[in-house]
Write a protein that holds these residues in place. Structure first.
Motif, PDB file in Angstrom:
ATOM      1  N   UNK A  46      34.486  35.734  47.951  1.00 44.01           N
ATOM      2  CA  UNK A  46      35.193  35.099  46.837  1.00 44.01           C
ATOM      3  C   UNK A  46      34.478  35.486  45.540  1.00 44.01           C
ATOM      4  N   UNK A  47      35.247  35.982  44.593  1.00 42.49           N
ATOM      5  CA  UNK A  47      34.696  36.455  43.312  1.00 42.49           C
ATOM      6  C   UNK A  47      35.394  35.705  42.182  1.00 42.49           C
ATOM      7  N   UNK A  48      34.640  35.269  41.197  1.00 40.34           N
ATOM      8  CA  UNK A  48      35.242  34.633  40.019  1.00 40.34           C
ATOM      9  C   UNK A  48      34.633  35.261  38.774  1.00 40.34           C
ATOM     10  N   UNK A  49      35.423  36.039  38.035  1.00 42.93           N
ATOM     11  CA  UNK A  49      34.878  36.698  36.857  1.00 42.93           C
ATOM     12  C   UNK A  49      35.008  35.861  35.583  1.00 42.93           C
ATOM     13  N   UNK A  50      35.317  34.588  35.747  1.00 42.31           N
ATOM     14  CA  UNK A  50      35.272  33.618  34.644  1.00 42.31           C
ATOM     15  C   UNK A  50      35.908  34.120  33.350  1.00 42.31           C
ATOM     16  N   UNK A  51      37.178  34.425  33.422  1.00 43.50           N
ATOM     17  CA  UNK A  51      37.905  34.796  32.208  1.00 43.50           C
ATOM     18  C   UNK A  51      37.790  36.264  31.834  1.00 43.50           C
ATOM     19  N   UNK A  52      36.930  36.992  32.517  1.00 44.39           N
ATOM     20  CA  UNK A  52      36.867  38.440  32.271  1.00 44.39           C
ATOM     21  C   UNK A  52      37.944  39.121  33.112  1.00 44.39           C
ATOM     22  N   UNK A  53      38.298  40.332  32.740  1.00 44.97           N
ATOM     23  CA  UNK A  53      39.234  41.079  33.568  1.00 44.97           C
ATOM     24  C   UNK A  53      38.463  41.780  34.685  1.00 44.97           C
ATOM     25  N   UNK A 151      33.773  46.428  42.471  1.00 42.30           N
ATOM     26  CA  UNK A 151      34.467  45.587  41.498  1.00 42.30           C
ATOM     27  C   UNK A 151      33.568  45.417  40.288  1.00 42.30           C
ATOM     28  N   UNK A 152      34.208  45.203  39.146  1.00 41.29           N
ATOM     29  CA  UNK A 152      33.420  44.974  37.945  1.00 41.29           C
ATOM     30  C   UNK A 152      34.182  44.086  37.005  1.00 41.29           C
ATOM     31  N   UNK A 153      33.547  43.752  35.891  1.00 41.37           N
ATOM     32  CA  UNK A 153      34.208  42.885  34.917  1.00 41.37           C
ATOM     33  C   UNK A 153      34.142  43.497  33.534  1.00 41.37           C
ATOM     34  N   UNK A 154      35.120  43.122  32.732  1.00 45.53           N
ATOM     35  CA  UNK A 154      35.177  43.651  31.374  1.00 45.53           C
ATOM     36  C   UNK A 154      35.758  42.566  30.464  1.00 45.53           C
ATOM     37  N   UNK A 155      35.276  42.524  29.222  1.00 43.98           N
ATOM     38  CA  UNK A 155      35.836  41.616  28.221  1.00 43.98           C
ATOM     39  C   UNK A 155      37.335  41.929  28.132  1.00 43.98           C
ATOM     40  N   UNK A 156      38.198  40.911  28.161  1.00 44.77           N
ATOM     41  CA  UNK A 156      39.637  41.195  28.184  1.00 44.77           C
ATOM     42  C   UNK A 156      40.057  42.264  27.177  1.00 44.77           C
ATOM     43  N   UNK A 157      40.752  43.245  27.700  1.00 35.15           N
ATOM     44  CA  UNK A 157      41.313  44.366  26.938  1.00 35.15           C
ATOM     45  C   UNK A 157      40.297  45.303  26.292  1.00 35.15           C
ATOM     46  N   UNK A 158      39.033  45.208  26.720  1.00 38.35           N
ATOM     47  CA  UNK A 158      38.026  46.173  26.260  1.00 38.35           C
ATOM     48  C   UNK A 158      37.849  47.338  27.231  1.00 38.35           C
ATOM     49  N   UNK A 159      38.680  47.396  28.258  1.00 38.05           N
ATOM     50  CA  UNK A 159      38.566  48.531  29.174  1.00 38.05           C
ATOM     51  C   UNK A 159      39.078  49.782  28.452  1.00 38.05           C
TER      52      UNK A 159
END
Ligand code: ADP
Ligand code: MG
Length: 347
Positions: A46-53, A151-159
């Motif tokens: 289970x992964x939760x990126x807490x609001x990140x994409x 898997x990774x995370x990114x600030x929304x729309x900063x990809x």
């Protein structure tokens, strides 16, 4: 160098069984990221990126196609398998956080051999701050197959996609190019000699190029630099198939042209000397050699000064109108067209 992969001790995988093997391989597994809510041991993680994409990518590596155990130590193979995967996450301007690792193995492999492979995997997890959160283990008739999903995370729309390059943007690369290809060339050459004569490999003075092939690193530092400096590249990808081929992808997907300069291409001095020895053109190695895992990206002109502060980044050219083509200017001042396997003279 490990042409001899025999172990001092050999424990059969069958003595542990599938579940025993999984327990053995994951018993010291650590969790480093808060986004890892549930790791190995259940039906799924289970992964939760807490609001990140969330960014996700996968790679399949097959013995005999993607790697040769004759000259690839298993520890290096484990490390590299993770690195090539998370390099794709960084290439999206994202931070890798979790991987799942699936393997298919034959009885040819011992528990000790898998220990080495996992040592490499865990070393990469530690270095890049990522968590191994699952996988699958099965048998194969002969070869070794590795499937890794990251898997990774990114600030929304900063990809950052491949398709955002604009006319007049600067074309940049990290690090140095062509080394891994030269490393592969020397290892393949020494393998042939070993097979024909039994002579042990002569890799004197070739640590740099061999290291570039066997122990590549992903450019975490560059993504961190972008965040610190608030730079958002207009397009980006990692260089796995060679600069020319990747540059053509960016141009095609962004619908632009480009002009590169031969004298700007960053090639390591040791690599250059070795290329000359083989009568290879270092520029051709930089353009067509794969597996460097450096980043190729474009930035808009106002970010020029910021980029100049990072000595690991080289500006190699700029983006043009699509009608101007995809070209390189040689040291002698001639213009050539970039092609996937290097360059072609423009008639
Ligand atoms: P399932 O039968 O549901 O596929 P498994 O017995 O294959 O479950 O796996 C049990 C747990 O061990 C799961 O959390 C799975 O993700 C993990 N796992 C299985 N193989 C590997 C491996 N090679 N590396 C890391 N974790 C693994
Ligand atoms: Mg399973």
């Amino acid at each position: 160098m490990a042409f001899d992969i025999m172990e001092n001790q050999r424990t059969e995988i069958s003595s542990l069984g599938e579940f025993g093997l999984i327990d053995h391989l994951t018993k010291n597994n650590e969790t480093r990221n808060v986004s890892t809510v549930l790791s190995v041991g259940d039906d799924a993680a289970v992964i939760d990126h807490f609001g990140r994409q969330t960014v996700i990518t996968t790679d399949l590596l097959v013995e005999g196609i993607h790697f040769d155990l004759m000259y690839t130590p298993l520890k290096h193979l484990g490390y590299k398998s993770v690195v090539v995967n998370i390099s794709d996450i960084y290439a999206m301007n994202a931070t890798p956080t979790q991987i799942v690792v699936s393997i298919a193995i034959s009885s040819r492999f011992s528990v000790e051999a898998l220990n080495e492979f996992y040592e490499g995997i865990y070393a990469a997890c530690e270095k890049y701050g990522i968590d191994l959160v699952g996988g699958d283990t099965t048998s194969s008739n002969k070869g070794f197959v590795i499937s890794i999903t990251a898997m990774g995370e990114v600030v929304p729309n900063n990809y950052v996609k491949r398709s955002g390059a604009q006319k007049n943007d600067l074309v940049c690369v990290s690090g140095e190019l062509g080394g891994a290809f030269l490393g592969l060339t020397i290892l393949e050459r020494e393998k042939k000699i070993f097979e024909q004569t039994g002579a042990q490999p002569d890799l004197e003075g070739q640590a740099y190029i061999v290291g570039r092939l066997l122990k590549p690193e992903a450019r975490k530092d560059i993504i961190e630099f972008f965040a610190e400096q608030e730079i958002l590249p207009t397009s980006m990808m990692d260089i796995s198939d060679g600069l020319s081929s990747e540059m053509l992808h960016i141009c095609k997907q962004s619908n632009v042209g480009c002009l590169l300069y031969e004298d700007k291409l960053p090639v390591n001095e040791e690599a250059k000397q070795f290329a000359y020895k083989l009568e290879f053109d270092p520029t051709a190695c930089a353009l067509s050699g794969g597996e460097d895992y450096e980043l190729l990206f474009t930035i808009s002109q106002p970010d020029y000064e910021k980029i100049g502060q990072n000595s690991a980044i080289t500006i190699i050219g700029y983006i043009t109108e699509p009608g101007e083509g995809k070209n390189i200017i040689t040291r002698g001042g001639s213009k050539y067209e970039l092609v996937a396997q290097g360059w072609n003279h423009i008639k």
